[in-house]
Design a protein around this motif. Structure first.
Motif, mmCIF file in Angstrom:
data_model
loop_
_atom_site.group_PDB
_atom_site.id
_atom_site.type_symbol
_atom_site.label_atom_id
_atom_site.label_comp_id
_atom_site.label_asym_id
_atom_site.label_seq_id
_atom_site.Cartn_x
_atom_site.Cartn_y
_atom_site.Cartn_z
ATOM 1 N N LEU A 4 71.771 79.123 66.145
ATOM 2 C CA LEU A 4 72.377 79.169 64.738
ATOM 3 C C LEU A 4 74.098 78.512 65.124
ATOM 4 C CD1 LEU A 4 72.144 82.822 64.160
ATOM 5 C CD2 LEU A 4 71.073 81.332 62.798
ATOM 6 N N ILE A 5 74.649 78.222 64.153
ATOM 7 C CA ILE A 5 76.259 77.392 64.496
ATOM 8 C C ILE A 5 77.189 78.020 62.663
ATOM 9 C CG2 ILE A 5 77.973 75.754 64.536
ATOM 10 C CD1 ILE A 5 75.246 73.644 65.127
ATOM 11 N N ALA A 6 78.120 79.388 63.378
ATOM 12 C CA ALA A 6 78.314 79.948 63.014
ATOM 13 C C ALA A 6 79.392 78.970 61.853
ATOM 14 C CB ALA A 6 79.437 81.162 62.849
ATOM 15 N N PRO A 7 80.209 79.290 60.851
ATOM 16 C CA PRO A 7 81.245 78.214 60.025
ATOM 17 C C PRO A 7 82.134 79.416 60.615
ATOM 18 C CG PRO A 7 80.676 80.352 59.092
ATOM 19 C CD PRO A 7 79.669 80.095 59.547
ATOM 20 N N LEU A 194 73.942 93.421 73.168
ATOM 21 C CA LEU A 194 73.949 92.990 72.249
ATOM 22 C C LEU A 194 73.924 91.629 72.337
ATOM 23 C CD1 LEU A 194 73.885 93.160 68.281
ATOM 24 C CD2 LEU A 194 76.611 92.623 69.246
ATOM 25 N N GLY A 195 75.086 91.382 73.271
ATOM 26 C CA GLY A 195 75.752 90.078 73.422
ATOM 27 C C GLY A 195 74.271 88.925 74.160
ATOM 28 N N PHE A 196 73.850 89.777 74.980
ATOM 29 C CA PHE A 196 72.253 89.261 75.660
ATOM 30 C C PHE A 196 71.796 88.622 74.606
ATOM 31 C CE2 PHE A 196 72.842 91.243 80.105
ATOM 32 C CZ PHE A 196 74.175 90.685 80.047
ATOM 33 N N ARG A 197 71.149 89.437 72.752
ATOM 34 C CA ARG A 197 70.632 89.137 72.911
ATOM 35 C C ARG A 197 71.111 88.220 71.724
ATOM 36 N NH1 ARG A 197 69.550 92.810 69.369
ATOM 37 N NH2 ARG A 197 70.581 94.789 70.389
ATOM 38 N N LEU A 198 72.589 87.546 71.229
ATOM 39 C CA LEU A 198 73.363 87.323 70.013
ATOM 40 C C LEU A 198 73.347 85.852 71.238
ATOM 41 C CD1 LEU A 198 75.989 88.956 69.404
ATOM 42 C CD2 LEU A 198 74.644 87.641 67.908
ATOM 43 N N ARG A 199 73.375 85.462 72.559
ATOM 44 C CA ARG A 199 73.357 84.434 73.205
ATOM 45 C C ARG A 199 71.562 83.572 73.386
ATOM 46 N NH1 ARG A 199 75.147 84.423 79.554
ATOM 47 N NH2 ARG A 199 74.129 82.400 79.309
ATOM 48 N N GLU A 200 70.514 84.020 72.621
ATOM 49 C CA GLU A 200 69.111 83.600 72.669
ATOM 50 C C GLU A 200 69.603 83.056 71.208
ATOM 51 O OE1 GLU A 200 66.520 83.895 74.592
ATOM 52 O OE2 GLU A 200 67.843 85.221 75.472
ATOM 53 N N ILE A 201 70.817 82.866 70.565
ATOM 54 C CA ILE A 201 70.428 82.450 69.302
ATOM 55 C C ILE A 201 71.796 81.735 68.451
ATOM 56 C CG2 ILE A 201 68.505 84.257 67.953
ATOM 57 C CD1 ILE A 201 71.229 85.202 66.223
ATOM 58 N N GLY A 202 72.539 81.458 68.993
ATOM 59 C CA GLY A 202 73.299 80.647 69.404
ATOM 60 C C GLY A 202 74.810 80.913 70.988
ATOM 61 N N ASP A 203 76.129 80.535 70.665
ATOM 62 C CA ASP A 203 76.863 79.695 71.429
ATOM 63 C C ASP A 203 77.779 81.498 71.110
ATOM 64 O OD1 ASP A 203 76.001 77.659 72.349
ATOM 65 O OD2 ASP A 203 76.924 76.642 71.296
ATOM 66 N N LEU A 204 78.189 81.442 72.893
ATOM 67 C CA LEU A 204 78.951 82.862 73.139
ATOM 68 C C LEU A 204 80.695 82.287 73.124
ATOM 69 C CD1 LEU A 204 77.478 85.919 73.820
ATOM 70 C CD2 LEU A 204 78.101 85.099 71.711
ATOM 71 N N SER A 205 82.095 82.467 72.617
ATOM 72 C CA SER A 205 83.061 81.982 73.290
ATOM 73 C C SER A 205 84.664 82.776 73.541
ATOM 74 C CB SER A 205 83.973 81.269 72.039
ATOM 75 O OG SER A 205 82.892 80.068 72.109
ATOM 76 N N PHE A 206 85.219 82.356 74.234
ATOM 77 C CA PHE A 206 86.411 83.306 74.535
ATOM 78 C C PHE A 206 87.817 82.999 74.209
ATOM 79 C CE2 PHE A 206 84.730 83.292 78.913
ATOM 80 C CZ PHE A 206 84.773 85.337 79.404
ATOM 81 N N ALA A 207 88.203 84.226 72.705
ATOM 82 C CA ALA A 207 88.842 84.283 71.997
ATOM 83 C C ALA A 207 90.098 84.843 72.777
ATOM 84 C CB ALA A 207 88.831 85.007 70.897
#
Length: 239
Positions: A4-7, A194-207
């Motif tokens: 997934l790529i978010a807007p 939650l974060g582990f499962r999100l990483r399976e479908i898209g990228d996580l980043s620092f803000a």
């Protein structure tokens, strides 16, 4: 597999804030006091949703009627922050869900920091600093207790998971994975899962410019309870 790529996040008004609450009226009082002092009209979210744990209640400490945002108090029929956060994001109208805790205190760059970091990721981790200057608070900060470990693949630095003291997630990504695992009923590990499962479908980043302060005001007794809870959470994650 497809990722997934978010807007990109264009305005803070795309964001709904979700806060689970259990027996912490004092924390909510401090949150709203700091929130309306630090956020200008250009950095307000779409709404704030307070979600009470099963059997708990909360009073709004501030007259929010003259602000152009809606503040809602909801109730969870389940137990624990995972259940409360699911009620919150599922009820939210925003495209993005900003999770924080009832013992966190916002800064002026809290929401705008996420817009600056927006890059197509489906989830972002902001910065969490200690509010106090006592020994216990300084220890939490020195050990980065409320910051995730770093993943470094192919020279790209990203968080391994999320810490919901300060995390922004695309609502469509939450829908895709079904939100938080409500089998984790304590305040420990549900955000990592939650974060582990999100990483399976898209990228996580620092803000990094999105900052909240965490008010560790429960002293050594709270310190011991917190780490006992973290230990239980780690065991559940391992299982």
């Amino acid at each position: 597999k497809m990722q997934l790529i978010a807007p990109r996040i264009k305005a803070t008004q795309e964001i709904s804030i979700v806060i689970p609450v259990k027996d912490n009226q004092r924390g909510i009082d401090h949150f709203f006091d700091d929130f309306f002092k630090t956020q200008g009209l250009q950095s307000l979210p779409l709404e704030i949703l307070l979600v009470c744990d099963k059997g708990a209640s909360i009073n709004l400490p501030w007259d929010c009627s003259h602000y152009p945002i809606e503040v809602k108090v909801l109730c969870s029929s389940g137990t624990g922050p995972a259940s409360a956060r699911n009620v919150g994001w599922q009820s939210a109208s925003g495209k993005w869900i900003l999770f924080t805790d009832s013992d966190c205190r916002p800064t002026s760059k809290w929401l705008e920091g996420y817009i600056e970091a927006s890059n197509g990721s489906i989830g972002y981790v902001g910065t969490v600093l200690s509010y106090g200057q006592d020994f216990v608070s300084r220890y939490y900060e020195s050990q980065s207790i409320l910051m995730p470990s770093i993943n470094n693949q192919a020279g790209v630095i990203s968080p391994d998971y999320l810490i919901t003291a300060n995390a922004l997630v695309w609502k469509k990504a939450l829908e895709k994975i079904g939100g938080f695992n409500e089998a984790i009923k304590i305040a420990a590990g549900e955000d990592v899962d939650l974060g582990f499962r999100l990483r399976e479908i898209g990228d996580l980043s620092f803000a990094v410019n999105s900052v909240v302060f965490h008010d560790f005001d429960d002293g050594l007794v709270g310190f011991m309870r917190r780490f006992r809870r973290y230990g239980k959470g780690n065991r559940q994650l391992a299982e």
